[in-house]
Design a protein around this motif. Sequence first.
Motif, mmCIF file in Angstrom:
data_model
loop_
_atom_site.group_PDB
_atom_site.id
_atom_site.type_symbol
_atom_site.label_atom_id
_atom_site.label_comp_id
_atom_site.label_asym_id
_atom_site.label_seq_id
_atom_site.Cartn_x
_atom_site.Cartn_y
_atom_site.Cartn_z
ATOM 1 N N LYS A 392 89.677 24.337 -55.069
ATOM 2 C CA LYS A 392 90.141 25.654 -55.495
ATOM 3 C C LYS A 392 89.979 25.864 -57.003
ATOM 4 C CE LYS A 392 94.030 28.853 -55.054
ATOM 5 N NZ LYS A 392 95.362 29.052 -54.426
ATOM 6 N N ALA A 393 90.413 24.888 -57.788
ATOM 7 C CA ALA A 393 90.348 25.049 -59.244
ATOM 8 C C ALA A 393 90.532 23.701 -59.912
ATOM 9 C CB ALA A 393 91.430 26.027 -59.719
ATOM 10 N N GLN A 395 92.107 22.179 -63.693
ATOM 11 C CA GLN A 395 92.757 22.401 -64.985
ATOM 12 C C GLN A 395 92.175 21.399 -65.965
ATOM 13 O OE1 GLN A 395 95.064 24.516 -66.120
ATOM 14 N NE2 GLN A 395 96.081 23.529 -67.833
ATOM 15 N N CYS A 403 92.563 26.947 -66.370
ATOM 16 C CA CYS A 403 92.133 26.683 -64.999
ATOM 17 C C CYS A 403 90.791 27.350 -64.730
ATOM 18 C CB CYS A 403 93.169 27.213 -64.013
ATOM 19 S SG CYS A 403 94.728 26.326 -64.051
ATOM 20 N N PRO A 405 87.944 28.310 -61.819
ATOM 21 C CA PRO A 405 87.860 28.499 -60.373
ATOM 22 C C PRO A 405 86.592 27.881 -59.775
ATOM 23 C CG PRO A 405 87.122 30.474 -61.473
ATOM 24 C CD PRO A 405 87.553 29.523 -62.560
ATOM 25 N N GLU A 406 86.488 27.983 -58.466
ATOM 26 C CA GLU A 406 85.375 27.388 -57.739
ATOM 27 C C GLU A 406 84.025 27.926 -58.194
ATOM 28 O OE1 GLU A 406 84.025 26.591 -53.084
ATOM 29 O OE2 GLU A 406 85.333 28.280 -53.587
ATOM 30 N N MET A 439 98.460 28.978 -57.724
ATOM 31 C CA MET A 439 98.074 29.043 -59.119
ATOM 32 C C MET A 439 99.176 29.632 -60.002
ATOM 33 S SD MET A 439 95.334 27.541 -58.651
ATOM 34 C CE MET A 439 94.772 27.472 -60.332
ATOM 35 N N THR A 514 94.751 31.658 -65.433
ATOM 36 C CA THR A 514 95.014 31.946 -64.016
ATOM 37 C C THR A 514 95.099 33.455 -63.775
ATOM 38 O OG1 THR A 514 97.385 31.548 -64.443
ATOM 39 C CG2 THR A 514 96.125 29.757 -63.440
ATOM 40 N N TYR A 517 91.359 34.526 -63.518
ATOM 41 C CA TYR A 517 90.586 34.129 -62.349
ATOM 42 C C TYR A 517 91.346 34.235 -61.019
ATOM 43 C CZ TYR A 517 87.403 32.132 -65.825
ATOM 44 O OH TYR A 517 86.537 31.961 -66.871
#
Length: 597
Positions: A392-393, A395, A403, A405-406, A439, A514, A517
């Motif tokens: 998913k993500a 950090q 963070c 994302p994909e 998130m 977060t 995204y």
Amino acid sequence: MELYRGHILICSGTGCISSGANSIKDAFEQQLAEKDLAKEFKVIETGCHGFCEMGPIAIVYPEGTFYCRLEDEDVKTIVDEHLIKGRLVQDKLYNPPHSEDKIPSYKEIAFYKKQHRIALRNCGYVNPEDIDEYIVKGGYEALGKVLTELTPDQVIDDMKKSGLRGRGGGGFPTGLKWEFTSKSESDKKYMICNADEGDPGAFMDRSILEGDPHSIIEGMVIGGYATGADEGYIYIRAEYPLAINRLKTALDQAREYGMLGENILGTGFNFELHIKEGAGAFVCGEETALMHSIEGKRGMPRPRPPFPAVKGLWEKPSNINNVETFANVPVIFEKGADWFASLGTEKSKGTKVFALTGKINNTGLAEVPMGITVREIIYDIGGGITDNKKFKAVQIGGPSGGCLPENLIDLPVDYDSLIEAGAMMGSGGLVVMDEDTCMVDLARFFLNFTQDESCGKCTPCREGTKRMLEILERIVDGEGRKGDIELLEELGETIKTTSLCGLGQTAPNPVLSTLKYFRDEYEAHINDERCPAGACSALAKYVIDQDLCKKCTLCTKVCPVSAIEGKPKEVHKIDPEVCTACGVCVEKCKFDAIKKG
């Protein structure tokens, strides 16, 4: 000098010790003594091998055979089968070979294949409490070259040419930083090592100090020579007792061998080092707060300018670099600035050590060339996501990072690319998240940490992070309000631009990234009173899949608040008004019929 037929290297970093490495070492020594093999095989305690997920670890040389997750009873089998009979103990190998005759080297393991170890070059290879082993591996050769062949200005020129940037988070060019201190006129200067590693889940600096303390000493002496400093401090948190003890041993040995103290290597250069134990305040990772702490004051940052290179420790010119930065210094002068500059990217030279944690199969330490992609780190080195769940993500940069994302998984890992994406290199923390991670709650977790660690000196950080945290806590508790998202953004940007030090200036990053995204998750929490990941208990709603329900009534019997209706042979239902989302029914259902809705 004693010669051995083989060596057994036991990972004795904090991680493996906590898993029982000391007991494994004792078992090997006992078995070798009983089998009259103590003169043929030597057991050596080393620093962290990096592959923490597999500890306790033992590597048998000269083959380099990697045995992992060892227990005391495995040792007798390894001695009997491998050392005596020459047969591998297959079930204790990380990756059994296709052929019984092939003895695999640990370098063939995917976890190590894409790594390029510079800062970690000796961790797992040498006994950190034996200076002779460091010297055999080329230790202190760089110091000898610097003191006898180069002027301080030439040392600084080579550092600038190498392109080494500070590995503590800011990424400021190390050579330029040394030059500023060098040009400051003073009768006294200081060289400081920041080992106050406070990021949750980060243990890069600790592992280097535990596994290769002499590389830090050598790097600091070289830095002292270049800047004109004759005294230094290693500021390390007291929660690192093993690192402190090994560092003290290394300092004593370096003095005994003439690598530290007066008239180093007979060149007339004097440099002394001290250890200062910190109390574990995250804000002391900021250089001016760190210096206040060394002076015996409360660790609080001060405005800059003047910068430490002009007015630092005890108001004298001072240079501060972190552990990983100093660990790179001897290699630069051993192999050359051009060699180091050939690694990495145009603006991010060399390698970076990351602590891989979170929902990843291969947790541990990995040192990779700058420019490698996030995907390569997570899947090729980290072995992918646990339980085959969806990524998913990630950090990056610790609690002050951001963070990603994909859709940014192929982003190259270098200073500029990460900043542009809303994250940062930081000291090297890398936390991987799967599809079950909320998130919003993750941002709340990191902000809670930085808010708690705020020194309170400046209003934006002290009050602003508190207000942001209050909003996030309301949102995850299902009490979000219209306008909360916009208020978080406004507060975050204000705190970033008006806080006194790096802690406050980067504290909003997890929230802002977060929001950038994963804004839809914030909106779902506020507008729909729903947590898409099903992680926020206040918003969790359980439903029973009627096709999977076997009408067994087990869930009705275990529900502590009688929220489940249903009789035998009737499809059950959950009353959302009564359900407390405790999850007991999910754990007890044998048919996976209860889901988070």
